[in-house]
Design an enzyme around this catalytic site. Structure first.
Site, PDB file in Angstrom:
ATOM      1  N   GLU A  99       0.821  -1.217   0.000  1.00  0.00           N
ATOM      2  CA  GLU A  99       0.000   0.000   0.000  1.00  0.00           C
ATOM      3  C   GLU A  99       0.855   1.267   0.000  1.00  0.00           C
ATOM      4  OE1 GLU A  99      -3.741  -1.519   2.726  1.00  0.00           O
ATOM      5  OE2 GLU A  99      -1.969  -0.709   3.723  1.00  0.00           O
ATOM      6  N   PRO A 100       1.579   1.521  -1.059  1.00  0.00           N
ATOM      7  CA  PRO A 100       2.378   2.749  -1.089  1.00  0.00           C
ATOM      8  C   PRO A 100       1.499   3.990  -1.273  1.00  0.00           C
ATOM      9  CG  PRO A 100       2.555   1.595  -3.187  1.00  0.00           C
ATOM     10  CD  PRO A 100       1.692   0.735  -2.308  1.00  0.00           C
ATOM     11  N   GLY A 101       1.792   5.034  -0.536  1.00  0.00           N
ATOM     12  CA  GLY A 101       1.083   6.306  -0.702  1.00  0.00           C
ATOM     13  C   GLY A 101       2.075   7.375  -1.123  1.00  0.00           C
ATOM     14  N   ARG A 119       3.256  20.066   7.482  1.00  0.00           N
ATOM     15  CA  ARG A 119       4.228  19.035   7.840  1.00  0.00           C
ATOM     16  C   ARG A 119       5.457  19.571   8.565  1.00  0.00           C
ATOM     17  NH1 ARG A 119       6.603  15.939   4.827  1.00  0.00           N
ATOM     18  NH2 ARG A 119       6.404  14.058   6.094  1.00  0.00           N
ATOM     19  N   TYR A 121       5.992  17.839  12.009  1.00  0.00           N
ATOM     20  CA  TYR A 121       7.116  16.884  12.097  1.00  0.00           C
ATOM     21  C   TYR A 121       8.484  17.514  11.825  1.00  0.00           C
ATOM     22  CZ  TYR A 121       3.012  14.304  10.180  1.00  0.00           C
ATOM     23  OH  TYR A 121       1.757  13.837   9.887  1.00  0.00           O
ATOM     24  N   CYS A 153      -1.496  33.152  11.661  1.00  0.00           N
ATOM     25  CA  CYS A 153      -1.183  33.820  12.935  1.00  0.00           C
ATOM     26  C   CYS A 153      -0.627  32.813  13.932  1.00  0.00           C
ATOM     27  CB  CYS A 153      -2.431  34.493  13.459  1.00  0.00           C
ATOM     28  SG  CYS A 153      -2.908  35.828  12.392  1.00  0.00           S
ATOM     29  N   GLU A 154       0.567  32.322  13.660  1.00  0.00           N
ATOM     30  CA  GLU A 154       1.226  31.314  14.489  1.00  0.00           C
ATOM     31  C   GLU A 154       2.713  31.454  14.228  1.00  0.00           C
ATOM     32  OE1 GLU A 154      -1.923  28.464  15.757  1.00  0.00           O
ATOM     33  OE2 GLU A 154       0.210  27.997  15.871  1.00  0.00           O
ATOM     34  N   TYR A 208       0.475  14.065   1.426  1.00  0.00           N
ATOM     35  CA  TYR A 208       0.161  14.599   2.763  1.00  0.00           C
ATOM     36  C   TYR A 208       0.292  16.115   2.834  1.00  0.00           C
ATOM     37  CZ  TYR A 208       0.626   9.631   3.703  1.00  0.00           C
ATOM     38  OH  TYR A 208       0.486   8.263   3.650  1.00  0.00           O
TER      39      TYR A 208
END
Ligand code: LLP
Length: 434
Positions: free
Chosen positions: A293-295, A333, A337, A364-365, A393
């Protein structure tokens, strides 16, 4: 001349970055930014490479299922269908999108650690090929759902093989302390198999594992295959049931930056298939039908994101912030991460990367960054920034934080572009508000 991550990237005579045969600076003008750009030729090439590996290793007894959480929209399911791929879905939403373009239900596997009753009813009534059962609550619910629908459903059990793959802890899933699947060590998996034998509307066809994502070592995959083959043999000895299918999940690492050195997927497939065949011989069980199941490895490198540079803020002796018109809303991401990306100024692709900057989004972060210490050509307002390997992703994890609309997605095929997902408009942002 710059070195690129793959052969689908180049620089044209104007000094502009080309991706999939298209001048992306022109695409940014035509469609606006932020913009996701996907390379259809590379997606199809990746599908075919996995399929030919699986064919070479297992003959007709194998199947490649695209893990569609990596990038899900109608067009990707059409392409997967044309390529003869299977798919995995993890929600009614992904399933609905796939079915809406006529993706054959029998080639769909339905995952998830907490599928709702409505989702199970939807999957069963549409004849989804395999339901990958995660836990006993689901197994019991599925039996009732299938009985009520007058159907028998084919299932796989998601197993935690107890493998700790070396990747980010948020995307590690094979170890015992995981929310996904039945544990082997505790006897939970075997107890579930026994329970399944008593059910009349659920047919246990296979076992499944997925040890994590963005993994570069072949060893944990080979070890997972060993553990799963042993389990298949144990099930045969203890219950007499012959499990005929083994799904080894996805997780193959891709090249985000020049530092990443993924193994050739073909050699990975071969090494794992050798383990499976040897184990089958030793344990006296049939070589199972094998799914993968490669994504990320199908779509990741086949996508880039384009932004327009706005404010450039130089804080002497500290850092230079280059702000762009997107950010964590279209690519969360880095925030999640600290993922590393290769970037360049698309309209200055032939120039030296002479600056080291921090690329910031517009949310605003303070944590809304796309990367720190990025080496880049001199960035000025109006430039087009390209972030590479954002095909997986990114769009699928995009949000409307700060009421920012999701970008459009454009597909290119040997230079020709077409819109596959429209940009969210201001009206789209309020369409569910009452
Ligand atoms: N199969 C199952 C059961 C999965 O849970 C996943 C990914 C895959 C296959 C595909 O894995 P891939 O080949 O794409 O590595 N949001 C994270 C990744 C989460 C992966 C979730 N499951 C990221 O942005 O890195």
């Amino acid at each position: 001349m710059a070195e690129f991550l793959n052969g689908h990237m180049a620089v044209n005579e104007k000094g502009h970055f080309m991706f999939g045969g298209a001048d992306v600076t022109e695409l940014a003008k035509k469609y606006g930014t932020p913009l996701y750009v996907m390379d259809e030729a590379l997606i199809r090439e990746n599908c075919r490479a996995f399929q030919s590996s699986i064919e070479r290793c297992y003959g007709g007894k194998g199947m490649v299922c695209y893990a569609s959480k990596a990038f899900s929209c109608k067009e990707i399911y059409r392409i997967m269908n044309e390529e003869g791929m299977g798919i995995d879905v993890v929600s009614a939403g992904e399933l609905y999108t796939a079915l809406s373009v006529g993706f054959p239900a029998e080639r769909i596997g339905f995952h998830g650690n907490n599928k709702t009753q409505q989702e199970l009813e939807y999957a069963v009534s549409n004849g989804v090929g395999r339901i990958i059962v995660d836990n006993l609550t689901e197994l019991e619910l599925l039996e009732k759902t299938a009985e009520a629908a007058g159907k028998t459903v084919s299932v796989m059990f998601r197993i935690k093989p107890g493998i700790d793959a070396h990747t980010h802890s948020f995307i590690r899933t094979g170890q015992i302390d995981s929310k996904f699947g039945f544990a082997l060590e505790t006897g939970e998996a075997m107890a579930a198999v026994r329970e399944a034998t008593a059910l009349r509307h659920v047919l246990l066809k296979g076992v499944h594992c997925h040890i994590g994502s963005q993994i570069f070592d072949v060893a944990p995959f080979a070890e997972a295959a060993r553990v799963m083959m042993r389990f298949i043999a144990d099930v045969k000895t203890e219950t007499g049931i012959e499990i005929s299918e083994l799904n080894l999940g996805g997780g193959f690492g891709i090249k985000y930056t020049a530092m990443d050195k993924p193994p050739a997927y073909d050699s990975y497939m071969e090494q794992v298939s050798i383990v499976i065949k040897q184990m089958a011989g030793q344990l006296g069980v049939e070589v199972p039908f094998v799914y993968i199941e490669p994504g990320r490895s199908i779509v990741g490198a086949a996508g880039i994101t384009l932004y327009t540079v706005g404010a450039v803020k130089n804080i002497p002796n500290i850092r230079t912030y280059v702000s762009v018109d997107g950010g964590m809303t279209d690519n969360p991401r880095y925030a999640l991460y600290e993922s590393q990306y290769e970037m360049l100024i698309a309209n200055k692709a032939s120039q030296e990367k002479s600056q080291t900057v921090t690329v910031a989004g517009k949310c605003c972060e303070s944590g809304d960054l796309l990367g720190k210490d990025i080496s880049l050509q001199t960035a000025e307002p109006g430039d087009i920034l390209a972030v590479l390997s954002t095909g997986a992703y990114n769009y699928s994890m995009a949000s409307n934080y700060n009421r920012i609309g999701r970008p459009a997605v454009v597909m290119i095929n040997n230079g020709a572009d077409r819109l596959i997902v429209r940009r969210e408009s201001l009206e789209d942002l309020v369409k569910n508000d009452i």
